[in-house]
Design an enzyme around this catalytic site. Sequence first.
Site, PDB file in Angstrom:
ATOM      1  N   GLU A   1       9.996   0.855  10.449  1.00 50.08           N
ATOM      2  CA  GLU A   1      11.013   1.894  10.227  1.00 50.08           C
ATOM      3  C   GLU A   1      10.285   3.209  10.424  1.00 50.08           C
ATOM      4  O   GLU A   1       9.468   3.599   9.608  1.00 50.08           O
ATOM      5  CB  GLU A   1      11.597   1.752   8.821  1.00 50.08           C
ATOM      6  CG  GLU A   1      12.974   2.355   8.681  1.00 50.08           C
ATOM      7  CD  GLU A   1      12.899   3.789   8.247  1.00 50.08           C
ATOM      8  OE1 GLU A   1      12.782   4.648   9.152  1.00 50.08           O
ATOM      9  OE2 GLU A   1      12.933   4.060   7.044  1.00 50.08           O
TER      10      GLU A   1
ATOM     11  N   GLU B   1       9.834  15.366  15.921  1.00 51.20           N
ATOM     12  CA  GLU B   1      10.172  15.264  14.515  1.00 51.20           C
ATOM     13  C   GLU B   1       9.278  16.217  13.722  1.00 51.20           C
ATOM     14  O   GLU B   1       8.053  16.083  13.740  1.00 51.20           O
ATOM     15  CB  GLU B   1       9.963  13.827  14.025  1.00 51.20           C
ATOM     16  CG  GLU B   1      10.402  13.639  12.599  1.00 51.20           C
ATOM     17  CD  GLU B   1      10.203  12.221  12.092  1.00 51.20           C
ATOM     18  OE1 GLU B   1       9.184  11.606  12.428  1.00 51.20           O
ATOM     19  OE2 GLU B   1      11.069  11.730  11.341  1.00 51.20           O
TER      20      GLU B   1
ATOM     21  N   LYS C   1       0.844  -1.207   0.000  1.00 49.73           N
ATOM     22  CA  LYS C   1       0.000   0.000   0.000  1.00 49.73           C
ATOM     23  C   LYS C   1       0.874   1.250   0.000  1.00 49.73           C
ATOM     24  O   LYS C   1       1.499   1.576   1.004  1.00 49.73           O
ATOM     25  CB  LYS C   1      -0.923   0.045   1.219  1.00 49.73           C
ATOM     26  CG  LYS C   1      -1.914   1.223   1.107  1.00 49.73           C
ATOM     27  CD  LYS C   1      -2.633   1.538   2.388  1.00 49.73           C
ATOM     28  CE  LYS C   1      -1.848   2.463   3.300  1.00 49.73           C
ATOM     29  NZ  LYS C   1      -1.704   3.834   2.771  1.00 49.73           N
TER      30      LYS C   1
ATOM     31  N   GLY D   1       3.189   3.414  13.791  1.00 50.11           N
ATOM     32  CA  GLY D   1       3.961   2.202  14.060  1.00 50.11           C
ATOM     33  C   GLY D   1       3.577   1.573  15.382  1.00 50.11           C
ATOM     34  O   GLY D   1       3.423   0.343  15.494  1.00 50.11           O
TER      35      GLY D   1
ATOM     36  N   CYS E   1      13.141  10.544   7.159  1.00 53.47           N
ATOM     37  CA  CYS E   1      13.085  10.056   8.539  1.00 53.47           C
ATOM     38  C   CYS E   1      14.462  10.111   9.199  1.00 53.47           C
ATOM     39  O   CYS E   1      14.571  10.288  10.397  1.00 53.47           O
ATOM     40  CB  CYS E   1      12.518   8.655   8.574  1.00 53.47           C
ATOM     41  SG  CYS E   1      13.208   7.603   7.315  1.00 53.47           S
TER      42      CYS E   1
ATOM     43  N   GLY F   1       6.960   4.608   8.304  1.00 55.12           N
ATOM     44  CA  GLY F   1       6.106   5.772   8.489  1.00 55.12           C
ATOM     45  C   GLY F   1       6.286   6.366   9.865  1.00 55.12           C
ATOM     46  O   GLY F   1       7.360   6.265  10.455  1.00 55.12           O
ATOM     47  N   SER F   2       5.222   6.969  10.376  1.00 58.36           N
ATOM     48  CA  SER F   2       5.357   7.694  11.636  1.00 58.36           C
ATOM     49  C   SER F   2       5.393   6.742  12.829  1.00 58.36           C
ATOM     50  O   SER F   2       4.871   5.626  12.781  1.00 58.36           O
ATOM     51  CB  SER F   2       4.199   8.672  11.800  1.00 58.36           C
ATOM     52  OG  SER F   2       3.020   7.962  12.090  1.00 58.36           O
ATOM     53  N   THR F   3       6.029   7.211  13.897  1.00 58.12           N
ATOM     54  CA  THR F   3       6.130   6.408  15.111  1.00 58.12           C
ATOM     55  C   THR F   3       4.746   6.140  15.699  1.00 58.12           C
ATOM     56  O   THR F   3       4.470   5.045  16.199  1.00 58.12           O
ATOM     57  CB  THR F   3       7.025   7.129  16.127  1.00 58.12           C
ATOM     58  OG1 THR F   3       8.364   7.171  15.600  1.00 58.12           O
ATOM     59  CG2 THR F   3       7.049   6.404  17.465  1.00 58.12           C
TER      60      THR F   3
END
Lengths: 529, 304
Positions: free
Chosen positions: A273, A404, A199, A256, A307, A251-253
């Site tokens: 990641e 971030e 995706k 995740g 990132c 993607g974003s923490t």
Amino acid sequence: MAELEAAPDTARELLFGDEWEYAPAPQSADHVRLADRYGSFIDGEFREADDYFPSINPATEETIAEVGLANEAVVDDAVHAARNAYESTWRDLPGKERAKYIYRIGRMIKEKSREFAVLESMDGGKPIRESRDMDIPLVAAHFFHYAGWADKLEYALPGPGRPRSLGVCGQIIPWNFPLLMAAWKLAPALATGNTVVLKPAETTPLTAIKLAEVIQEAGLPPGVVNIVHGAGEVGSAIVEHPDVDKVAFTGSTEVGKHIQKQLAGSKKRLTLELGGKGANILFEDAPIDQAVKGIVDGIYFNQGHVCCAGSRLLVQESVAEEVTQKLRDRLSTLRVGHPLDKNTDIGAINSKQQLEKIRRLVDIGEQEGADKFQPECDLPENGFWFPPTFFTNVTQSHRIAQEEIFGPVLSVTTFRTPEEAVERANNTEYGLAAGIWSDKGSKLFSISQALKSGVIWGNTYNKFDPASPFGGYKESGFGREGGKHGLLPYLEHPSQSWQPQTPTNGSPSTKPESSTSVEASPEPKADGT
Amino acid sequence: MQQRPRTADYRPPQVPSVDEVAAKERASRLASRSIKQEAKVEGLLRLITMLDLTTLEGADTPGKVTSLCQKARTPDPDRDYPSVGAVCVYPPMVPVAREHVAGTDINVASVASYFPSGQAALDERVEEVERVRDAGADEIDVVINRNAFLSGEYGRVHREVSALAEASGDAHLKVILETGELATYDAVRLASRIAMDAGADFIKTSTGKVKPAATMPVTLVMLEAIRDFYRETGRKVGMKPAGGIRKAKPALRYLVLVKETLGDDWLTPERFRIGASSLLNDLLIQLEKERTGRYHSKRYLSLG
């Protein structure tokens, strides 16, 4: 010698004005062939969808193409197609044969590299120089690299028993390097014999669609790669699908963590990641001008949508003034503008949502008392833009030094001793990337040992190579992509559960009996060690 | 004029080290700037005014220098292009050049100080500089003593360049580092600083007699040295890459280096020159191409 100057210039400022302006140098987009709308790519075919959403050009806010929105049923079809392809062909295909397909995909990307580069810049807003010189060449390189691994898995992972593929992989990728992230995910998965449901991000789906066309043309067996489109719900449907064996997410923490919760208690494998707040540590003995170049490449590359961006500069006190002066000079020459102009250094911010987030955090930085520097630049009227920015007078507890931002915003702090630099660099929830600048080799090694960071660059930044593993510590995720390490998350390796047998009867001469893990491997080595 | 350190107690200042890989990367990044249309035409015209049209051959004759001066005044008789910055010749040709550029803005530049090797006693080198100064040279291109530099006698290099600067009087002093013999960017950076400390009005890469001559990364390193020197002292030193720049495209790239390293104040013949003998005709060919859309044959162009 001549008395050219009547008096020395006391201001000593450099003027980067409009003397000899560069003319526009637009990259032609004529060779991008695109239909008005595309559906999901399942079982080797593009499917019609019930609903479509637009993918817009962030530099103009115009729609480039419409993309079919997937739903649970579509995801289910995609997973089924992947399962069938896995069991009927791909799993049992010799590595050498898989390699041919992967290599062919890499070749075709190289052949169409200009079209891919232009489309990547149109859809995502990154400067054509970067998509042309970084993204697309690296995409092809990743396919070539993993094509090479496909028939060497046993050599990569020696030990009793052959490494085996996992099955169906659900892969969810971000919008900052759309095609490159697809390559990072697909190439190792295919090389190891897995099939995929991918995706892409909802703001940048178009190069993945072009990749689907390449995959079709390359004759990859239908269902080995399936691509579905949409936002978080579609990703969630993939993650929760019972027939998915492995999830890989970049993607974003925040997302995740959510995925990790979703998968808790299931036997699905997971690699993440996630975000980062990379520290670039600049020592006084560094090659200063090249370090400034590296800092600029570290944070303003791809509008800071990276990132592993070096978003925190830690500079030694004694050279701090010189370095910030040089940063100001360099920022004054950065060219913000249309992504398809060949001279553009900083393109468009990927989406309105991201632009708002950057603005909010920069406002917070100012409210918290940090000093902002932004060069004067004319920004286009339409589209999403943010000038390159850095903050000085930042402390460790400022939000801009902790969160971030994922934009072209650098925070600069100073340090006095190496210990202090290390302490500050590690004082973050993230642990993805860091840079060290020093002319002393011994210092590079000792500091890099002390940093808790998955990637560390010495006297350079943002260098990528398919042979080099990439991944994070702490809340930057786990698992590695790239190189031999990048194979591991996609393989069941008997030796992972195999332990040397400790004799239980106390006799050192007793040979280990056959264990369950050795039974599990299809081909135990004859010597049984 | 700011005060220069006395040569007797001169200690070379610490200059930042240069990372070779990253310096080359930066130079090649700037080389990828795309200069098109009106920017290209404007750049080409600027380059003509920044040209030190050079002939430095053992076989130079008064006739050849006369012809060079004619070309310098009117690069293309059919077009209204500007004249070049200077003509650059060996010392015996200075009077000839002086005579043939009289009444124009074109400067006469002469090499001196036992160009290209600099292998002579300081007295002899100083004397030659004085001679060309008195013969009417507006600009004097001198070489540094590479032997002294490479053996670490930085004080001596400084002392010699100071003496040459003194001898040059009102003429513009361009100090040639001969970067092809200095071998590392660190050395180039230090030599640049010593030359500027000693009073150079320009620093120049090469004599054109040693390979490699001017390169993009070497020029970048020197431009960065000029920038740091300006920040420290307020004095704007000029830059002259020379040797091996034969085509318009690389010449435009050098101009990009200057624009993005030192900015607007250096985009003038007072602070930037290119030393070349065959570049001018390529600039003219490119200008003609921008004007007509076609490249014309070299046979329409006069020799330098």
